[in-house]
Design an enzyme around this catalytic site. Structure first.
Site, PDB file in Angstrom:
ATOM      1  N   ARG A   3     -17.222   3.407   6.357  1.00  0.00           N
ATOM      2  CA  ARG A   3     -16.256   2.703   5.535  1.00  0.00           C
ATOM      3  C   ARG A   3     -15.018   2.088   6.332  1.00  0.00           C
ATOM      4  O   ARG A   3     -14.236   1.071   5.931  1.00  0.00           O
ATOM      5  CB  ARG A   3     -15.561   3.713   4.307  1.00  0.00           C
ATOM      6  CG  ARG A   3     -16.343   3.636   3.183  1.00  0.00           C
ATOM      7  CD  ARG A   3     -15.922   4.998   2.442  1.00  0.00           C
ATOM      8  NE  ARG A   3     -16.672   4.827   1.164  1.00  0.00           N
ATOM      9  CZ  ARG A   3     -16.406   4.325   0.088  1.00  0.00           C
ATOM     10  NH1 ARG A   3     -15.326   3.788  -0.069  1.00  0.00           N
ATOM     11  NH2 ARG A   3     -17.280   4.317  -1.025  1.00  0.00           N
TER      12      ARG A   3
ATOM     13  N   GLU B 222       0.950  -1.188   0.075  1.00  0.00           N
ATOM     14  CA  GLU B 222      -0.392  -0.196   0.003  1.00  0.00           C
ATOM     15  C   GLU B 222       0.860   1.243  -0.071  1.00  0.00           C
ATOM     16  O   GLU B 222       1.919   1.581   0.853  1.00  0.00           O
ATOM     17  CB  GLU B 222      -0.850   0.140   1.252  1.00  0.00           C
ATOM     18  CG  GLU B 222      -1.653   1.176   1.681  1.00  0.00           C
ATOM     19  CD  GLU B 222      -2.451   1.901   0.412  1.00  0.00           C
ATOM     20  OE1 GLU B 222      -3.135   1.152  -0.243  1.00  0.00           O
ATOM     21  OE2 GLU B 222      -2.441   3.137   0.261  1.00  0.00           O
ATOM     22  N   GLN B 223       0.688   2.476  -0.752  1.00  0.00           N
ATOM     23  CA  GLN B 223       1.409   3.380  -0.879  1.00  0.00           C
ATOM     24  C   GLN B 223       1.299   4.267   0.118  1.00  0.00           C
ATOM     25  O   GLN B 223       2.127   5.046   0.528  1.00  0.00           O
ATOM     26  CB  GLN B 223       1.142   4.105  -2.214  1.00  0.00           C
ATOM     27  CG  GLN B 223      -0.368   4.827  -2.385  1.00  0.00           C
ATOM     28  CD  GLN B 223      -0.782   5.604  -3.580  1.00  0.00           C
ATOM     29  OE1 GLN B 223       0.157   5.530  -4.462  1.00  0.00           O
ATOM     30  NE2 GLN B 223      -1.861   6.065  -3.611  1.00  0.00           N
TER      31      GLN B 223
ATOM     32  N   ASP C 227     -11.615  -1.307  -8.854  1.00  0.00           N
ATOM     33  CA  ASP C 227     -11.923  -0.006  -9.418  1.00  0.00           C
ATOM     34  C   ASP C 227     -10.863   0.216 -10.761  1.00  0.00           C
ATOM     35  O   ASP C 227     -11.139   0.936 -11.555  1.00  0.00           O
ATOM     36  CB  ASP C 227     -11.681   1.235  -8.634  1.00  0.00           C
ATOM     37  CG  ASP C 227     -13.042   1.666  -8.108  1.00  0.00           C
ATOM     38  OD1 ASP C 227     -14.014   0.784  -8.364  1.00  0.00           O
ATOM     39  OD2 ASP C 227     -13.332   2.813  -7.452  1.00  0.00           O
TER      40      ASP C 227
ATOM     41  N   TYR D 224     -28.034   8.294   5.437  1.00  0.00           N
ATOM     42  CA  TYR D 224     -28.545   7.163   6.245  1.00  0.00           C
ATOM     43  C   TYR D 224     -27.654   7.011   7.356  1.00  0.00           C
ATOM     44  O   TYR D 224     -26.559   7.755   7.671  1.00  0.00           O
ATOM     45  CB  TYR D 224     -28.160   5.816   5.376  1.00  0.00           C
ATOM     46  CG  TYR D 224     -26.833   5.625   4.787  1.00  0.00           C
ATOM     47  CD1 TYR D 224     -25.778   5.121   5.501  1.00  0.00           C
ATOM     48  CD2 TYR D 224     -26.827   5.950   3.354  1.00  0.00           C
ATOM     49  CE1 TYR D 224     -24.573   5.047   4.678  1.00  0.00           C
ATOM     50  CE2 TYR D 224     -25.573   5.685   2.724  1.00  0.00           C
ATOM     51  CZ  TYR D 224     -24.346   5.220   3.224  1.00  0.00           C
ATOM     52  OH  TYR D 224     -23.030   5.075   2.629  1.00  0.00           O
TER      53      TYR D 224
END
Ligand SMILES: Cc1cc2nc3c(=O)[nH]c(=O)nc-3n(C[C@H](O)[C@H](O)[C@H](O)COP(=O)(O)OP(=O)(O)OC[C@H]3O[C@@H](n4cnc5c(N)ncnc54)[C@H](O)[C@@H]3O)c2cc1C
Length: 391
Positions: free
Chosen positions: A111, A38-39, A297, A220
């Site tokens: 998230r 991971e960067q 993505d 929500y």
């Protein structure tokens, strides 16, 4: 594929987002060692909510994290559509029947909570190594090994490389070379606010969408109702590209000026917004070459209007691991994987664009949209929620 399970070099994954961590877990479940690069200096997600349809839940189940994620999720009672101009209630689609119909719920979650659950499961696995501050700069596939170089001068050799490096994937630039993503002309402003800042009448145990001309707002509850997630989306040609920068509230309020009092009141409660310039791509059929494959993505970025980008990344992860089991070598596994996925992910990419037009309809289109929505049921999206190939 026994050779991969016994290999001294793990499968290498660029990107520790939902897709990258999901891929690592899926590989580990099938007995394949994996290393995630991971960067960023830490594994982290943006501070916002995410919706998880039944297909996403079944993937979380297969990855072994369903119970952990469920503890942190909110299970809304209904999906509700409102007309943002008149304030008219259009439809409430109860979610109680989802378990019986789709064998999984519809739920929303912060998230960070979803990402942390995946991260904890990765940390608990002997098959997964996690490294931060490692930005993949280049890769070379010589037919037997993929050689990876990172920005800090480190190098790696791996029998298979998965690029889960997101919308602005540099691996895609080399592998596919189809230029930057398409700027949609839609902007999203996101914020998470304490429930005390939410007007009483909007404190609902529901996922609510307010549809207006060239704009819509979604809200929500999160974290047991202590927080509310708010996303306001509108058409704007002011920005070419950008990601997660602070938004200009003046433009937001101007674009929502034609909406009813309650929508404008809600938007005024937000002191700080983060802005996303929404981009996607045309679907493609091939997103792997040799021993290199894209995932999530980087392979099929989509507008968020069907709330499925993360779900598709999790499905990719399980599919890819299964393809490795089914094939004789990495090249044929990686060739088979997009073939099993592209029609489904492509359909979501294109349908998401249509849903954007639907949400943002004006004039006669708006009247037709409202008339149609009043009779909507979740069966219209069963092709997504029913899942794919057992998930
Ligand atoms: C406003 C909005 C709302 C959304 N709502 C939903 C929703 O409700 N439900 C849903 O399912 N989806 C939703 N999505 C889509 C979802 O967020 C994405 O599809 C999903 O997060 C993609 O995950 P990913 O891992 O493929 O990419 P990313 O999350 O972008 O992760 C990529 C990771 O790779 C790292 N990276 C990048 N380049 C490199 C490199 N060279 N080397 C190493 N690391 C690198 C990045 O730092 C990052 O951590 C939404 C999207 C938006 C914009």
């Amino acid at each position: 594929m026994k050779s991969l399970k016994d290999s001294a070099d793990p499968i290498l994954i660029a990107g520790g987002g939902i897709g990258g961590l999901g891929a690592a877990l899926a590989l580990a479940k099938h007995g394949y060692p994996a290393r995630v690069l991971e960067q960023a200096p830490e594994f982290k997600e943006v501070g916002a909510g995410i919706q998880l349809g039944p297909n996403s839940w079944r993937c979380l189940r297969a990855l072994g994290v369903e119970a952990a994620v469920k503890k942190l999720a909110v299970f809304p009672e209904a999906l509700v559509a409102m007309d943002a101009v008149t304030g008219e209630h259009l439809v409430s689609i109860p979610l109680a029947g989802f378990e019986a119909r789709f064998k999984a719920p519809y739920a929303v979650i912060h998230r960070a909570d979803l990402h942390n659950s995946l991260l904890e499961a990765c940390r608990a696995s002997n098959f997964i190594a996690l490294e931060t501050s490692r930005q993949v700069k280049s890769f070379e596939d010589d037919g037997e090994t993929v050689r990876i170089a990172t920005n800090d001068g480190a190098s790696y050799a791996t029998p298979a490389f998965i690029a889960a490096d997101g919308l602005w994937s540099t691996a895609r630039a080399k592998l596919i070379g189809d230029g930057p993503p398409r700027v949609s002309g839609h902007i999203s402003y996101r914020s998470v606010l304490p429930v005390s800042d939410v007007p009483e009448e909007l404190r609902r145990w529901e996922m609510v969408i307010w549809c207006g001309p060239k704009c819509h707002m979604v809200h929500y509850p999160l974290r047991g109702g202590e927080l509310y997630n708010l996303v306001a989306t509108f058409h704007s040609n002011r920005y070419e590209e950008g990601w997660n920068s602070y938004g200009d509230p003046a433009e937001l309020h101007e674009r929502f000026s034609g909406t009813c009092d309650i929508v404008r009141l809600m938007l005024k409660r937000i002191a700080e917004w983060r802005m996303w310039v929404l981009c996607d791509r045309e679907p493609i059929k091939l997103w792997s070459k040799g021993r290199v494959a894209l995932l999530g993505d980087s392979a099929h970025p989509m507008l968020q209007y069907l709330a499925q980008g993360a779900g598709m990344a999790l499905e990719d992860s399980l599919c890819l691991a299964q393809c490795l089991d089914d094939a004789e070598n990495v090249e044929s596994a990686f060739a088979a994987y997009p073939m099993k996925r592209y029609l489904r992910t492509g359909r979501v990419q294109l349908a998401a664009r249509l849903y954007g037009e639907f949400y943002h309809a004006d004039g006669v289109r708006r009247e037709l949209r409202n008339a149609y929505v009043k009779h909507a049921s979740y069966e219209g999206l069963a092709w997504i929620y029913d899942g794919w190939d057992g998930y």
